[in-house]
Design an enzyme around this catalytic site. Structure first.
Site, PDB file in Angstrom:
ATOM      1  N   ASP A  35       0.845  -1.186   0.000  1.00 37.69           N
ATOM      2  CA  ASP A  35       0.000   0.000   0.000  1.00 37.69           C
ATOM      3  C   ASP A  35       0.890   1.249   0.000  1.00 37.69           C
ATOM      4  OD1 ASP A  35      -2.292  -1.498   0.067  1.00 37.69           O
ATOM      5  OD2 ASP A  35      -2.592  -1.318   2.230  1.00 37.69           O
ATOM      6  N   LYS A  56      -3.694   2.877  -2.635  1.00 36.11           N
ATOM      7  CA  LYS A  56      -4.818   3.758  -2.919  1.00 36.11           C
ATOM      8  C   LYS A  56      -4.585   5.053  -2.158  1.00 36.11           C
ATOM      9  CE  LYS A  56      -7.951  -0.249  -2.705  1.00 36.11           C
ATOM     10  NZ  LYS A  56      -7.115  -1.186  -1.934  1.00 36.11           N
ATOM     11  N   MET A 171      -8.369   7.903   9.015  1.00 34.90           N
ATOM     12  CA  MET A 171      -8.711   8.296   7.641  1.00 34.90           C
ATOM     13  C   MET A 171      -9.893   9.271   7.632  1.00 34.90           C
ATOM     14  SD  MET A 171      -8.404   4.508   5.890  1.00 34.90           S
ATOM     15  CE  MET A 171      -9.537   3.783   7.088  1.00 34.90           C
TER      16      MET A 171
END
Length: 243
Positions: A35, A56, A171
């Site tokens: 990631d 991502k 997040m």
């Protein structure tokens, strides 16, 4: 012979917080599917020829989860031992559970290697204990980035406001106005301390502090950006006491 897929947590970003087992598997793996969150300090220690970026970024480039799943199986069936390297811990808002199920359904051998979650490590690096005998006897971890296909949020902000403990949102920098408003609407005290920790444990770590009522302005003034965690609760004020 089918290879093994290792779902490995890289921790919060500081390479010294990578577990001994994670380091060994990174050295031994044939391929590392990583990631974005492990950070350049960790990724830079992996030979470029065996790294594949499947990360991502919120609102930016991304590799579809279906492609990541298929690639893990493809490599393992070709006989490669694969490290699927994730930020933090694979099972704390990292979609590790989905990937594990996909591997299991296809009979691919796997192993999970836990990592230190940024939900605890980032606040700690900013001198914020997520629990404290005098301030919080419970802590709730919440994602600020739910599945966009959901009709409505599955997070019960009213219940979280009623717990009286610490709330850590991962997040969630972009949606900070929405969930701080939800907590205020749920009756949480506007003067409740809040802290934002950007790039916790990593070079460039920054912290912005305020209250439930002022933290959005503090975020904008400081220019806090992802990756960052939000800490809501009295423990967020402990940092100021220490300083």
């Amino acid at each position: 012979m089918t290879g093994t897929v290792y779902l490995v947590g890289s921790g919060p970003g500081d390479p010294e917080l990578l577990t001994v087992k994670a380091r060994r598997l990174l050295d031994e793996a044939d391929v590392v599917l990583h990631d974005k969150l492990p950070g350049p300090e960790i990724l830079g220690e992996i030979p470029e020829e065996k790294r594949e970026d499947v990360g991502k970024r919120a609102g930016g480039e991304r590799t579809p989860q279906s492609e990541i799943n298929a690639r893990m199986v493809e490599l393992a069936e070709a006989g490669d031992d694969v490290v699927r390297l994730k930020g933090g811990d694979p099972f704390v808002f990292g979609r590790g559970g989905e990937e594990l199920a996909y591997l299991a359904e296809r009979g691919v051998p796997f192993e999970v290697v836990p990592g230190i979650t940024s939900a605890v490590a980032a606040p700690a690096a900013a001198d914020i204990p997520v629990t404290h005998r005098d301030h919080a006897s419970s802590v709730s971890f919440v994602t600020g980035h739910e599945d966009p296909s959901k009709d409505e949020s599955a997070v019960d902000w009213q219940a979280l406001a009623d717990t009286g403990g610490t709330i850590v949102v991962l997040m969630g920098v972009g949606k900070l106005p929405e969930y701080t408003r939800a907590l205020l609407d749920a009756g949480m005290d506007p003067s409740t301390p809040v802290a934002l920790v950007e790039k916790g444990t990593r070079p460039g770590q920054r912290v912005a502090t305020g209250t439930l009522e002022t933290i959005v302005d503090a975020r904008d003034e400081a220019g806090i950006e992802p990756p960052a965690v939000t800490v809501v609760g009295d423990v967020a004020g402990v940092r100021e006491d220490l300083r």
